[in-house]
Design an enzyme around this catalytic site. Structure first.
Site, short mmCIF file in Angstrom:
data_model
loop_
_atom_site.label_atom_id
_atom_site.label_comp_id
_atom_site.label_asym_id
_atom_site.label_seq_id
_atom_site.Cartn_x
_atom_site.Cartn_y
_atom_site.Cartn_z
N TYR A 186 0.70 -1.29 -0.03
CA TYR A 186 -0.01 -0.09 0.04
C TYR A 186 0.86 1.35 -0.17
O TYR A 186 0.50 2.12 -0.69
CB TYR A 186 -0.97 -0.14 1.26
CG TYR A 186 -2.05 1.04 1.42
CD1 TYR A 186 -2.99 1.09 0.46
CD2 TYR A 186 -1.90 2.26 2.31
CE1 TYR A 186 -4.06 1.92 0.87
CE2 TYR A 186 -2.72 3.19 2.39
CZ TYR A 186 -3.93 2.84 1.63
OH TYR A 186 -4.89 4.06 1.76
N LYS A 199 0.84 4.09 -2.80
CA LYS A 199 0.29 5.49 -2.47
C LYS A 199 1.58 6.48 -2.70
O LYS A 199 1.44 7.60 -3.03
CB LYS A 199 0.10 5.89 -0.93
CG LYS A 199 -1.26 4.82 -0.67
CD LYS A 199 -2.42 5.27 -1.80
CE LYS A 199 -3.80 5.06 -1.27
NZ LYS A 199 -4.96 5.38 -2.45
P1 NAI Z 1 -13.53 2.49 1.12
O1 NAI Z 1 -13.08 1.05 1.19
O2 NAI Z 1 -14.56 2.74 1.95
O3 NAI Z 1 -13.74 2.85 -0.35
C1 NAI Z 1 -12.90 2.44 -1.41
C2 NAI Z 1 -13.88 2.09 -2.50
O4 NAI Z 1 -13.12 1.64 -3.64
C3 NAI Z 1 -14.80 0.88 -2.23
O5 NAI Z 1 -16.10 1.45 -2.30
C4 NAI Z 1 -14.48 -0.10 -3.21
O6 NAI Z 1 -15.63 -0.96 -3.61
C5 NAI Z 1 -13.70 0.66 -4.42
N1 NAI Z 1 -13.22 -0.09 -5.11
C6 NAI Z 1 -11.93 -0.92 -4.65
N2 NAI Z 1 -11.25 -1.43 -5.62
C7 NAI Z 1 -11.87 -1.06 -6.86
C8 NAI Z 1 -11.79 -1.32 -8.21
N3 NAI Z 1 -10.96 -2.01 -8.75
N4 NAI Z 1 -12.64 -0.55 -9.28
C9 NAI Z 1 -13.54 0.22 -8.85
N5 NAI Z 1 -13.81 0.50 -7.47
C10 NAI Z 1 -13.03 -0.19 -6.52
O7 NAI Z 1 -12.22 3.14 1.85
P2 NAI Z 1 -11.91 4.76 1.89
O8 NAI Z 1 -11.34 4.81 3.22
O9 NAI Z 1 -13.18 5.52 1.38
O10 NAI Z 1 -10.66 4.86 0.81
C11 NAI Z 1 -10.89 5.53 -0.47
C12 NAI Z 1 -9.41 6.36 -0.93
O11 NAI Z 1 -8.75 6.85 0.09
C13 NAI Z 1 -8.70 4.72 -0.97
O12 NAI Z 1 -7.75 5.14 -2.25
C14 NAI Z 1 -7.55 4.76 0.10
O13 NAI Z 1 -6.70 4.05 0.11
C15 NAI Z 1 -7.51 6.12 0.59
N6 NAI Z 1 -7.22 6.49 1.84
C16 NAI Z 1 -8.09 6.57 2.83
C17 NAI Z 1 -7.64 6.86 4.31
C18 NAI Z 1 -8.72 6.72 5.30
O14 NAI Z 1 -8.25 7.23 6.45
N7 NAI Z 1 -9.83 6.48 4.99
C19 NAI Z 1 -6.39 7.16 4.59
C20 NAI Z 1 -5.29 7.13 3.34
C21 NAI Z 1 -5.85 7.05 2.27
#
Ligand code: NAI
Length: 290
Positions: free
Chosen positions: A164, A168
């Site tokens: 990851y 990132k």
């Molecule tokens: P989340 O799991 O709620 O949302 C991620 C979404 O991406 C999910 O709805 C999932 O179905 C979708 N997804 C995954 N693989 C996919 C693909 N191949 N094609 C299309 N859709 C796909 O997680 P969150 O927290 O909302 O994360 C959003 C972004 O923010 C991610 O990139 C995560 O790595 C990043 N992030 C989040 C942090 C946090 O504190 N929540 C911290 C740092 C980064």
């Protein structure tokens, strides 16, 4: 008020968490939105049309315009289909928010090549593919906004997240080069490194973070960076709990000699480690070496 009337935004991974919140905010402010989400589990397995459909329904109920898309960002066909759904439904694309993400955490010694590749595929390959599929439209119209989603884990490292954090930090490089290449076509690219309470972090963050670290407090920055008034490009911002800060890759003044040797480096370590005054570009880095 920063509005998005007439603009079309693609938000990947918008079925849950941060992406969902970005989609609701941009739609509320007049953007027509492609809500992309594969609908799988946190580790990327499985698929469901439910999450993207629910977000589209919510946007429409609120009086906005959106279409759902369930393609996979990590395949060239999927990325093309995501952009095509914007063009088919709304005739254009102005904003790409690369937000889709998965986790396959494992300590470094135990991580498998499948776990490494799967995470890079969604975050890095996915952001590259969707941006590239949209790129001809952005270039042609001489305007575009790309927001990539990095992470503090990438910028600073994190135990159990070699895959990851590699992905990132890779997005920082992609963002910076996109900013350089896109400049002449009015395309700005920036990255965010968020912290928010979502299904990805609810098991890791202390319970008292839930109320403060809302997804909406991250989406405010995404909307700013996606707006046509935003002049920033090639930047990275840490964002969470209401705070926004510039994160930058900088090079200290360093120490130089015509007679560099391993021993000279050891003897001058403290000078080499000095941080200021720093430079922020490859050109200035090179100039300082002359
Ligand atoms: P989340 O799991 O709620 O949302 C991620 C979404 O991406 C999910 O709805 C999932 O179905 C979708 N997804 C995954 N693989 C996919 C693909 N191949 N094609 C299309 N859709 C796909 O997680 P969150 O927290 O909302 O994360 C959003 C972004 O923010 C991610 O990139 C995560 O790595 C990043 N992030 C989040 C942090 C946090 O504190 N929540 C911290 C740092 C980064």
């Amino acid at each position: 008020m920063l509005r998005f009337d007439g603009k079309v935004a693609i938000i990947t991974g918008a079925g849950h968490g941060l992406g969902r919140s970005h989609a609701l905010l941009l739609a509320e402010r007049g953007a027509r939105v492609v809500v992309n989400d594969l609908g799988g589990a946190l580790d990327g397995t499985g698929a469901s049309a439910g999450p993207a459909a629910e977000v589209v329904e919510t946007i429409r109920k609120n009086g906005g315009e959106a279409v759902a898309n369930t393609d996979n960002v990590a395949t060239p066909e999927g990325a093309k289909a995501i952009v095509q759904s914007a063009v088919d439904a709304f005739g254009r694309v102005d904003i790409v928010v690369n937000n889709a993400g998965i986790l396959r955490d494992k300590s470094f010694g135990k991580m498998t090549v499948e776990e490494f590749d799967a995470v890079l595929a969604v975050h890095v390959r996915g952001s590259y593919l969707v941006s590239q599929a949209a790129y001809p439209y952005l270039k042609e119209q001489g305007y575009g906004r790309i927001v990539n989603t990095s992470s503090p884990a990438g910028l600073f490292g994190n135990f159990g997240q070699a895959n990851y954090s590699t992905a990132k930090m890779g997005l920082v490089g992609l963002t910076k080069t996109l900013a350089i290449e896109g400049a002449r076509s009015g395309i700005k690219a920036n990255a965010i490194a968020p912290i928010a309470w979502t299904r990805m972090t609810e098991a890791l963050l202390p319970a008292e973070f839930e109320a403060k670290f809302t997804a909406e407090r991250v989406s405010a920055l995404v909307a700013f960076l996606a707006h046509e008034s935003c002049e920033a490009s090639g930047e990275v911002f840490s964002v969470g709990g209401g705070k926004v800060a510039r994160v930058f890759v900088a090079e200290g003044p360093g120490w130089k000699t015509d007679d560099l040797s391993p021993e000279a480096i050891a003897d001058n370590w403290d000078s080499i480690m000095v941080e200021q005054p720093y430079v922020l570009s490859a050109a200035d880095s090179m100039k300082a070496m002359l």
